[in-house]
Design a protein around this motif. Sequence first.
Motif, mmCIF file in Angstrom:
data_model
loop_
_atom_site.group_PDB
_atom_site.id
_atom_site.type_symbol
_atom_site.label_atom_id
_atom_site.label_comp_id
_atom_site.label_asym_id
_atom_site.label_seq_id
_atom_site.Cartn_x
_atom_site.Cartn_y
_atom_site.Cartn_z
ATOM 1 N N GLY A 104 0.802 -1.007 0.003
ATOM 2 C CA GLY A 104 0.009 0.148 -0.185
ATOM 3 C C GLY A 104 1.070 0.931 -0.055
ATOM 4 N N TRP A 105 1.873 1.064 0.678
ATOM 5 C CA TRP A 105 2.839 2.353 0.755
ATOM 6 C C TRP A 105 3.611 2.608 -0.767
ATOM 7 C CZ3 TRP A 105 7.694 2.729 4.895
ATOM 8 C CH2 TRP A 105 8.120 3.697 4.827
ATOM 9 N N GLN A 106 4.412 1.282 -0.981
ATOM 10 C CA GLN A 106 5.030 1.133 -2.547
ATOM 11 C C GLN A 106 3.324 2.232 -3.321
ATOM 12 O OE1 GLN A 106 7.401 0.907 -3.811
ATOM 13 N NE2 GLN A 106 8.620 0.242 -1.575
ATOM 14 N N ALA A 107 1.660 1.344 -3.265
ATOM 15 C CA ALA A 107 1.267 1.776 -4.370
ATOM 16 C C ALA A 107 1.107 3.644 -4.198
ATOM 17 C CB ALA A 107 -0.706 1.290 -3.945
ATOM 18 N N LEU A 108 0.921 4.635 -3.195
ATOM 19 C CA LEU A 108 1.247 5.612 -3.174
ATOM 20 C C LEU A 108 2.613 6.341 -3.333
ATOM 21 C CD1 LEU A 108 -0.410 5.681 0.865
ATOM 22 C CD2 LEU A 108 -0.985 6.142 -1.327
ATOM 23 N N ILE A 124 -5.098 -2.955 0.299
ATOM 24 C CA ILE A 124 -5.524 -4.487 2.132
ATOM 25 C C ILE A 124 -5.120 -3.333 3.211
ATOM 26 C CG2 ILE A 124 -5.972 -5.682 2.114
ATOM 27 C CD1 ILE A 124 -5.544 -6.418 -0.656
ATOM 28 N N ALA A 125 -4.807 -3.326 4.377
ATOM 29 C CA ALA A 125 -3.957 -2.845 5.430
ATOM 30 C C ALA A 125 -2.830 -2.194 5.170
ATOM 31 C CB ALA A 125 -3.908 -4.086 6.134
ATOM 32 N N ALA A 126 -3.532 -1.145 4.163
ATOM 33 C CA ALA A 126 -1.937 -0.057 3.396
ATOM 34 C C ALA A 126 -1.027 0.290 4.597
ATOM 35 C CB ALA A 126 -2.577 1.116 3.035
ATOM 36 N N ALA A 127 0.511 0.172 5.060
ATOM 37 C CA ALA A 127 0.864 0.512 5.759
ATOM 38 C C ALA A 127 2.371 1.860 5.591
ATOM 39 C CB ALA A 127 1.795 -0.726 6.714
ATOM 40 N N PRO A 128 1.494 2.878 5.028
ATOM 41 C CA PRO A 128 2.281 3.876 4.720
ATOM 42 C C PRO A 128 2.771 4.561 6.354
ATOM 43 C CG PRO A 128 -0.051 5.052 5.492
ATOM 44 C CD PRO A 128 0.098 3.159 5.082
ATOM 45 N N ASP A 129 4.947 4.925 6.143
ATOM 46 C CA ASP A 129 5.367 5.433 6.653
ATOM 47 C C ASP A 129 5.744 4.885 7.545
ATOM 48 O OD1 ASP A 129 4.873 7.540 4.902
ATOM 49 O OD2 ASP A 129 4.164 8.673 6.688
ATOM 50 N N ARG A 176 10.961 8.615 2.042
ATOM 51 C CA ARG A 176 9.701 8.134 1.425
ATOM 52 C C ARG A 176 8.680 8.453 1.994
ATOM 53 N NH1 ARG A 176 13.262 7.486 -3.288
ATOM 54 N NH2 ARG A 176 15.076 6.845 -2.428
ATOM 55 N N LEU A 177 8.840 9.278 3.033
ATOM 56 C CA LEU A 177 7.122 9.362 3.345
ATOM 57 C C LEU A 177 6.245 10.189 2.730
ATOM 58 C CD1 LEU A 177 8.971 10.719 7.271
ATOM 59 C CD2 LEU A 177 8.408 8.334 6.629
ATOM 60 N N VAL A 178 4.927 9.470 2.681
ATOM 61 C CA VAL A 178 3.893 10.489 2.382
ATOM 62 C C VAL A 178 3.148 10.737 3.142
ATOM 63 C CG1 VAL A 178 4.001 8.294 0.857
ATOM 64 C CG2 VAL A 178 2.203 8.154 2.396
#
Length: 247
Positions: A104-108, A124-129, A176-178
């Motif tokens: 999910g982070w990679q998608a963002l 699905i259960a995205a885990a940004p940052d 890479r923080l979004v």
Amino acid sequence: MAATQFLDTAQGRRLAYHKTEGDGPCIVFLGGLKSDMEGTKAVHLEAWAQAQGRAFLRFDYSGHGESLGRFEEGCIGDWHEDVLAALDALTDGPLVVVGSSMGGWQALLLARARPERIAGMVTIAAAPDFTEDGWWAGFDAVQRETLEREGQVELPSDYMEPYIVTRRMIEDGRKRLVLREPLRLPFPVRCLQGTADTAVSTQTALRLLEHAECGDMRLLLVKDADHRFSDGPCLGLIEQAVLDVLG
């Protein structure tokens, strides 16, 4: 099952992949940290796409699955480069991106780098940052000292063997923080999140929903679903979310 194919990238990595030809937009599955393209969600979604005659791509980041490299030597930025290399070389036209957990982070990150390619996104259960807000924020003084002194620290996982977290992973993740600056998602987005997920909290899902600039973004919380999100009903919800963003 078709034989695994391999892509050599400009960064000198060899990525394993399976690609299905079909109608577009091509559905691309981005897996989670230490997951691989043989996981339940990736394989199920591929079979579903094939049954509908839709184009589909699944692949392993470097240091994952059948791709070359050691996981401990990788970082978010390396895997972002892998995503760009795979999509630029193996797909044309619009994409529907399905990102699970770290995927999910990679998608963002992909949405920042190639927004014009994305027709829709499902997380699905995205885990940004998570390297900063999960790992680093949760480290105690001893763990931070160990990371600085030895260059790595071991963390337990509820879902697999312990993670080896390196100083490079933490330092690269900060680049890479979004969730710290504007995040434009100019396409439909559907976010799926289980309430029994012990790896990614519902608060992370809500934070992403509130932070993103998106005219068509929805979050579905699924009671008692865990981080795997791969039982029959959850797989059905993933299918429906993909159809939803396809319009």
